[in-house]
Design a protein around this motif. Structure first.
Motif, short mmCIF file in Angstrom:
data_model
loop_
_atom_site.label_atom_id
_atom_site.label_comp_id
_atom_site.label_asym_id
_atom_site.label_seq_id
_atom_site.Cartn_x
_atom_site.Cartn_y
_atom_site.Cartn_z
N SER A 26 -42.68 83.89 27.21
CA SER A 26 -41.34 84.15 26.68
C SER A 26 -40.58 85.05 27.65
O SER A 26 -41.18 85.83 28.41
CB SER A 26 -41.42 84.80 25.30
N PRO A 27 -39.27 84.98 27.64
CA PRO A 27 -38.49 85.83 28.56
C PRO A 27 -38.77 87.32 28.32
O PRO A 27 -38.97 87.76 27.19
CB PRO A 27 -37.05 85.47 28.24
N VAL A 28 -38.78 88.09 29.39
CA VAL A 28 -38.99 89.54 29.28
C VAL A 28 -37.66 90.22 28.92
O VAL A 28 -36.67 90.05 29.64
CB VAL A 28 -39.54 90.14 30.59
N LYS A 29 -37.69 90.96 27.80
CA LYS A 29 -36.51 91.70 27.39
C LYS A 29 -36.89 93.18 27.23
O LYS A 29 -37.82 93.50 26.48
CB LYS A 29 -35.96 91.17 26.07
N VAL A 30 -36.22 94.04 27.95
CA VAL A 30 -36.49 95.49 27.90
C VAL A 30 -35.20 96.19 27.45
O VAL A 30 -34.21 96.25 28.20
CB VAL A 30 -36.93 96.04 29.27
N LYS A 31 -35.24 96.73 26.23
CA LYS A 31 -34.08 97.46 25.72
C LYS A 31 -33.94 98.79 26.45
O LYS A 31 -34.92 99.53 26.60
CB LYS A 31 -34.23 97.70 24.21
N TYR A 32 -32.75 99.08 26.89
CA TYR A 32 -32.45 100.29 27.68
C TYR A 32 -33.19 100.27 29.03
O TYR A 32 -33.51 101.32 29.59
CB TYR A 32 -32.80 101.58 26.93
N GLY A 33 -33.48 99.02 29.53
CA GLY A 33 -34.14 98.90 30.82
C GLY A 33 -33.94 97.50 31.38
O GLY A 33 -33.15 96.71 30.87
N TYR A 34 -34.65 97.22 32.46
CA TYR A 34 -34.52 95.90 33.08
C TYR A 34 -35.84 95.57 33.76
O TYR A 34 -36.67 96.44 34.03
CB TYR A 34 -33.36 95.87 34.07
N ALA A 35 -36.02 94.20 34.00
CA ALA A 35 -37.26 93.69 34.61
C ALA A 35 -36.91 92.95 35.90
O ALA A 35 -36.00 92.11 35.93
CB ALA A 35 -37.99 92.76 33.65
N ASN A 36 -37.62 93.21 36.94
CA ASN A 36 -37.47 92.53 38.24
C ASN A 36 -38.69 91.62 38.43
O ASN A 36 -39.78 92.09 38.74
CB ASN A 36 -37.36 93.56 39.35
N CYS A 37 -38.48 90.30 38.21
CA CYS A 37 -39.61 89.37 38.17
C CYS A 37 -39.64 88.49 39.42
O CYS A 37 -38.60 88.18 40.02
CB CYS A 37 -39.51 88.48 36.93
N ARG A 38 -40.83 88.03 39.78
CA ARG A 38 -41.02 87.12 40.90
C ARG A 38 -42.19 86.18 40.58
O ARG A 38 -43.23 86.62 40.07
CB ARG A 38 -41.25 87.89 42.21
N THR A 39 -42.03 84.85 40.90
CA THR A 39 -43.09 83.85 40.64
C THR A 39 -43.97 83.73 41.87
O THR A 39 -43.54 84.08 42.98
CB THR A 39 -42.48 82.48 40.30
N PRO A 40 -45.16 83.18 41.68
CA PRO A 40 -46.06 83.03 42.84
C PRO A 40 -45.46 82.14 43.92
O PRO A 40 -45.64 82.38 45.12
CB PRO A 40 -47.33 82.44 42.24
N GLN A 41 -44.68 81.12 43.49
CA GLN A 41 -44.15 80.17 44.46
C GLN A 41 -42.65 80.34 44.68
O GLN A 41 -42.03 79.51 45.33
CB GLN A 41 -44.44 78.74 43.97
N GLY A 42 -42.10 81.35 44.05
CA GLY A 42 -40.66 81.54 44.21
C GLY A 42 -39.87 80.52 43.43
O GLY A 42 -38.79 80.15 43.85
N GLY A 43 -40.39 80.04 42.34
CA GLY A 43 -39.73 79.01 41.56
C GLY A 43 -38.50 79.54 40.82
O GLY A 43 -38.18 80.71 40.84
N TYR A 44 -37.88 78.59 40.15
CA TYR A 44 -36.64 78.91 39.47
C TYR A 44 -36.89 79.75 38.24
O TYR A 44 -36.17 80.71 37.99
CB TYR A 44 -35.92 77.60 39.07
N TYR A 45 -37.90 79.39 37.48
CA TYR A 45 -38.15 80.11 36.24
C TYR A 45 -38.87 81.41 36.51
O TYR A 45 -39.76 81.46 37.35
CB TYR A 45 -38.98 79.23 35.27
N LYS A 46 -38.49 82.45 35.75
CA LYS A 46 -39.06 83.79 35.97
C LYS A 46 -40.16 84.12 34.99
O LYS A 46 -40.60 85.25 34.92
CB LYS A 46 -37.94 84.84 35.84
N ASN A 47 -40.59 83.17 34.24
CA ASN A 47 -41.62 83.47 33.24
C ASN A 47 -42.68 82.36 33.21
O ASN A 47 -43.24 82.05 32.17
CB ASN A 47 -41.00 83.65 31.86
N VAL A 48 -42.91 81.76 34.37
CA VAL A 48 -43.98 80.77 34.46
C VAL A 48 -45.30 81.47 34.65
O VAL A 48 -45.34 82.70 34.89
CB VAL A 48 -43.72 79.78 35.61
N LEU A 49 -46.37 80.77 34.55
CA LEU A 49 -47.70 81.34 34.71
C LEU A 49 -47.80 82.07 36.05
O LEU A 49 -47.43 81.52 37.08
CB LEU A 49 -48.75 80.22 34.61
N GLY A 50 -48.30 83.33 35.99
CA GLY A 50 -48.48 84.12 37.20
C GLY A 50 -47.28 84.95 37.59
O GLY A 50 -47.33 85.69 38.59
N THR A 51 -46.20 84.80 36.87
CA THR A 51 -45.01 85.61 37.18
C THR A 51 -45.32 87.11 36.98
O THR A 51 -45.96 87.51 36.02
CB THR A 51 -43.84 85.21 36.26
#
Length: 431
Positions: A26-51
């Motif tokens: 599920s998408p990462v939601k941080v109240k009063y904060g933020y998340a900097n995500c990266r996928t193993p392959q640099g894919g479009y989705y930020k919440n795929v396996l291994g992100t």
């Protein structure tokens, strides 16, 4: 083999296929904060396996949980995170005061200290909760720096009491009032206390009071004592005076005296009155006038009562050896006789050739005879009689007495002792 099992096998065998599939976590939601995500392959989705997502909080908030989340094969993130608002330690309530805060003790909150009446703030009035969870500035305290209040009476003025150079002055002891807790130490007095006898002049009275914080309150006032004074009196010519008090202060009494051979005319004593005038009339000293034209010896003696002492010399003849010797010894001692208020009376001869003499005044023979009879003086022998100012027979000599002997005797008389003190004060003496 079913199609679902085949697809799972292909996904595990070829992880890169997941980049193009449907998001895994599920998408990462941080109240009063933020998340900097990266996928193993640099894919479009930020919440795929291994992100992997690095978690940060907004300013004023702190992270509770791991700083990095990983999207796992169970479709869940590797942990839970929460950004909580930063909070500073609770401020201590200052004694004799308090504080008011906006937003409590959270980051950015401002608190303002205040003190109870009578106390002053020491430290920073306002503090702010900082990002490092400490308060800016120094926590304030309330201290008692205001001195207690004390009110003294106004200037006290008083006239000295009659015949005195002092006045008794009263006032209510001032009470101190503390502006803080109301607790004071004893009132300390510098100067004479209420009810004391104050001498002439201005006197500073100083009261001091301390509170528990050792703040000092003071007040001062003056006690003024004034002495009402008459014009200074002078001694009459051929006389002297003795005054009580300071000589011319209200109520003082001045007594007047004449030297030997003089009578006081006028007021024997005068009092300085409140209106600054002297009672009575100004006295004078006039030469003593002895009246020898009286009918009796008693009337003659009455003229000397309380005024003069008598030295009566009686001799049967002017040629008597003792008589001539006595006159010879007394002649150079005239000053001592006057100093002691002594009048010499001579009774010379026998009836019918009896005469009496007081200085240059001659007593009629009948008066001289009465005097011998009254005082029981023999006309046949030399005799010397000493009488005091009250007409008392003090000593009789059958032979001449030296001036030293006579003066020693007279100086023992009670009235003479008072005279000696007065004469010493005015400097009256014989050379």
């Amino acid at each position: 083999m079913g199609s679902g099992v085949l697809c799972l096998a292909l996904l595990l065998a070829c992880p890169g296929l997941a980049d193009t599939e449907t998001p895994w976590c599920s998408p990462v939601k941080v109240k009063y904060g933020y998340a900097n995500c990266r996928t193993p392959q640099g894919g479009y989705y930020k919440n795929v396996l291994g992100t992997r997502c690095d978690i940060r909080c907004q300013k004023g908030y702190e992270l509770h949980g791991p700083s990095q989340l990983i999207c796992q094969s169970n479709k869940r993130w590797s942990g839970k995170v929460l950004c909580k608002q930063k909070r500073c330690p609770t401020l201590s309530m200052p004694a004799n005061g308090g504080f008011k805060c906006l937003d409590g003790a959270y980051f950015g909150s401002r608190c303002e200290y205040y003190c109870s009446p009578g106390y002053q703030l020491k430290g920073d009035r306002t503090v702010t909760c900082m990002d490092n969870k400490v308060w800016s500035g120094r926590p304030a305290s309330c201290v008692d720096t205001e001195p207690p209040r004390i009110q003294c009476p106004s200037v006290k003025e008083k006239i000295a009491e009659p015949n005195k150079l002092t006045a008794r002055v009263f006032w209510d002891t001032p009470e101190g009032r503390d502006t803080a807790d109301g607790i004071l130490t004893d009132v300390i007095l510098k100067g004479l206390s209420s009810g004391s006898h104050f001498p002439e002049g201005d006197h500073k009275i100083h009261y001091t009071v301390y509170d528990r914080a050792e703040n000092k309150g003071t007040c001062k006032f003056l006690v003024k004592v004034r002495v009402r004074r008459c014009v200074k009196l002078n001694a009459p010519e051929n006389g002297y005076l003795k005054c009580s008090g300071d000589g011319n202060n209200y109520g003082a009494t001045c007594e007047f005296f004449c030297v030997g051979g003089y009578d006081l005319q006028g007021s024997p004593a005068r009092v300085c009155q409140y209106n600054l005038g002297w009672s009575g009339v100004e006295p004078t000293c006039t030469p003593m006038n002895i009246n020898v034209a009286v009918r009796s010896a008693a009337a003659l003696l009455d003229q000397f009562y309380e005024k003069r002492r008598l030295l009566i010399i009686s001799t049967p003849t002017a040629a008597n050896y003792f008589y001539r010797m006595q006159l010879g010894m007394l002649q150079p001692a005239q000053c001592g006789l006057d100093l002691r208020h002594v009048t010499v009376i001579e009774l010379v001869g026998v009836v019918p050739a009896l005469i009496g003499r007081i200085g240059v005044k001659i007593l009629p023979p009948p008066l001289a005879l009465q005097l011998r009879l009254l005082l029981r003086i023999s006309q046949n022998n030399f005799s010397l009689l000493v009488m005091d100012k009250h007409g008392m027979d003090k000593e009789r000599y059958p032979f001449p007495a030296t001036p030293a002997e006579l003066f020693t005797l007279i100086d023992t008389f009670p009235l003479r002792k008072e005279e000696m003190l007065l004469q010493a004060e005015v400097g009256q003496s014989c050379p």
